[in-house]
Structures are given as C-alpha cells and as structure tokens.
Design an enzyme around this catalytic site. Structure first.
Site, PDB file in Angstrom:
ATOM      1  N   ASP A  61      -0.974  -5.819   9.188  1.00  0.00           N
ATOM      2  CA  ASP A  61      -1.966  -4.816   8.798  1.00  0.00           C
ATOM      3  C   ASP A  61      -3.190  -5.580   8.302  1.00  0.00           C
ATOM      4  OD1 ASP A  61      -3.436  -2.661   7.949  1.00  0.00           O
ATOM      5  OD2 ASP A  61      -2.059  -2.045   6.364  1.00  0.00           O
ATOM      6  N   TRP A  63       0.846  -1.192   0.000  1.00  0.00           N
ATOM      7  CA  TRP A  63       0.000   0.000   0.000  1.00  0.00           C
ATOM      8  C   TRP A  63       0.884   1.245   0.000  1.00  0.00           C
ATOM      9  CZ3 TRP A  63      -2.014   2.655   4.858  1.00  0.00           C
ATOM     10  CH2 TRP A  63      -2.971   3.642   4.534  1.00  0.00           C
ATOM     11  N   LYS A  93     -13.727  -0.673   5.764  1.00  0.00           N
ATOM     12  CA  LYS A  93     -14.326  -1.453   4.684  1.00  0.00           C
ATOM     13  C   LYS A  93     -15.386  -2.415   5.203  1.00  0.00           C
ATOM     14  CE  LYS A  93     -10.280   0.043   2.989  1.00  0.00           C
ATOM     15  NZ  LYS A  93      -9.256   0.705   3.817  1.00  0.00           N
TER      16      LYS A  93
END
Length: 344
Positions: free
Chosen positions: A157, A76, A193
């Site tokens: 993560d 990311w 999300k």
C-alpha cells in the site's frame, strides 16, 4: 486541460490507459521492465481505498494459497474492513515498539518467519500510517528475503510516495527491492496526498506478472471484478494526474512542490524535537525525527493526551498520534510546551 476540450464520457472499465502507465512508472521507476514488456496488469482505482479493494477482491477469488492477510500492528483502520469485506481473513505481525516509539524489527522478523507459507502480507511502502515508523533499507532487504523464503505474497500500500522522504525514488525503494529480489507483488497507489486530489479519488492497482500472457489474463479478470463493483472510475482526477505526469515542465514543478511540502514536515519534526530539548525535557524525543511522513506517534499515554487537550487545547488521538502537517512555526513552541508539561 481546458484547451484540450475534453469530454465527460465514461472511462473504460480499467480507467485511463495513460494514467495507468504513468502510475506504474512512478512506482516501478522510469524504464522499468514491467511497463516496457507489458508484465503488469494496472487499472485505475477509486483512490487508495478503491485500489486496495480491487486487489482484495482479486485475491479473494484467485489467490491459490492461504487466504489470510497479515497486517502490521497497528495499521490503517480501514485495512481490516477492506479485506474482510472481500472475504479474506486478517491477522497481524508485530511492527511498532511502544518502548522505543520505533520499528520492532526483531518482532516483525520473528512473526514473519511464523506466518504460514503461501499467505499474504500487507506492507506500507513508506510513511507507515498511523505510526510514521518505516524500516531502514537494510531491514527491508532482510524482510524481503524472509518473505520470499516462505513464498508469502507481498501486497504493498503506497499512499504517500514523495511525501515521506521528499524523494519519489527513495520512497518506492521497498517495492523496487522486492521486485529485484524476484517477488511478484500487488500494489495499491493513491494520488490523494502527493497531488492533493483527495476528492477526485485518483488511484491505481497493479499486479506484476511473469509473462505478457499472464498479465492479459489477470487484467481480464480484474476488469470483470471492477464491472460488478463500480463499472468504471471517475475521470477528472486521472486526467489531472496524467497531464502533470506527461508534461515535463508540470512534472518538474510538481516534484518540486511535493519536495517542499515534505521538507516542511521534516523541518517541523526537527523544530518540535529541538524545542522539547531546550525546555529541559528529560525524555528521549529522537523518535520524532526518526519517524517520517504526516503522522507521529509521540509516545504519550491516554492520560497525558487528555491533559494536553484540556490544558493546552491540543487535539490528538488517545494513542498519542499527532498530525505533523498541522504544526507550523507559529504553534510549534506552544505544542512543545504542552507536551513537555504533560510528559514530566
């Protein structure tokens, strides 16, 4: 929530204790020894980014080993800046294989074995961003052993729990495997999300510890860091998440809705792959369904991506990454036709 007549007072520095407990249970599993025996230091963070930044600050100040974070290549885009901003150095290990559009397991293992002892490694728990490529369970087990043999500290993560496979426990498998193998870990979680709480910034940061006393010491230092960073986290998103996670009917409904969304994405992957085959494409598109989560690395090169945008009005990044969440039953045929024409 309205009936509870809740206030708008500041949250404690570490955030909502109820939220932190439920976030840790979601990651570590119901009845886990860490929450039950107070072996975790968990605080509410400002979604995934803020939670990662708390951990980065803690490791920058207190990690006794090599203060370099080894990140998968690619990762990311904000991972590097987060760690660098906290004063840590970053490096990478092989992860994505462009030739197969899959996981470069051998490359990753070779690089992990060459990482200096007592370093830090960043791991995407599920639905790797940006590639959608995850190791298989048996590969996770081998990676865990290699990382442990080098005394490397794992920093997970997890931004998509439940949203990858549609199974919350399956998506948390790597974390639970590492804990079962005897690792102490750091974990950043996001509820953006899987609960749709993007603007509410609900997340958590956890450290697992070897004793209650160590957890208390770590919590004290984490709170000192938070106080200087932002004092305390926002309350509304955490209250929503806590209400859902502690109300059985709501939790069951939420899990079902997340499963429905994840399965829709999985279905769109299959439809896109099937359409490409039906169109007579000579390329192997197996990676579309092998990958998981919201994103897919299609394997298209920059020139093909440019043609796809110009001729078919399909907008994607030049590295071939598309959002599977943007595919529907109404546009999947058009997308497949465009990809087919551009990849001949």
């Amino acid at each position: 929530m309205m009936s509870k007549n809740l206030d708008h007072e500041y949250a404690p520095i570490g955030g909502s204790a109820e939220f932190c407990k439920e976030a840790a249970n979601l990651a570590f599993g119901e009845g886990n020894e860490y929450v039950k025996n107070n072996l975790n230091a968990t605080v509410q963070g400002i979604s995934g980014t803020g939670s990662l930044r708390i951990g980065a600050a803690f490791l920058s100040k207190f990690f006794p080993g090599n203060k370099v974070v080894y990140m998968p290549s690619p990762t990311w885009g904000n991972h590097g800046p987060i760690f660098k901003h906290a004063g840590l150095d970053v490096a990478s290990y092989r992860y994505y294989d462009k030739n197969t559009c899959g996981f470069d397991f051998q490359g990753a293992m070779d690089d992990i074995k060459n990482i200096p002892d007592k370093s830090i490694i960043l791991l995407h728990a599920c639905a790797h961003n940006p590639t959608g490529v995850d190791p298989k369970p048996e590969q996770w087990k081998e990676m865990s052993q290699a990382i442990k043999s080098k005394n490397i500290f794992p920093y997970f993560d997890m931004a998509y729990q439940g949203f990858a496979s549609s199974d919350f426990d399956q998506d948390a498998m790597p974390i639970r495997q590492f804990l079962a193998d005897g690792h102490q870990i750091a974990l950043a979680q996001s509820f953006a999300k899987n609960m749709g709480l993007y603007g509410e910034r609900a997340g958590a940061f956890s450290l697992t510890c070897i004793s209650k006393e160590e957890a208390e010491r770590n919590m004290s230092q984490i709170k000192i860091l938070i106080r200087a960073l932002y004092s305390n986290p926002p309350i509304h998103g955490a209250k929503i998440a806590s209400t859902v996670l502690t109300t059985p009917d709501l939790k069951t409904q939420w899990i079902g809705e997340v499963k429905g969304m994840a399965n829709r994405i999985i279905s769109m992957r299959k439809q896109l792959q099937d359409n490409l085959v039906q169109l007579g494409s000579s390329r192997n598109w197996q990676h579309i369904t092998d990958q998981i989560g919201m994103f897919c690395f299609t394997g298209l090169n920059p020139q093909q991506c440019e043609k796809l945008t110009k001729d078919f009005h399909v907008y994607l990044t030049k590295d071939g990454r598309i959002s599977i969440a943007g595919i529907t039953t109404k546009n999947v045929n058009h997308l497949a036709q465009g990809i087919h024409e551009c990849s001949k």
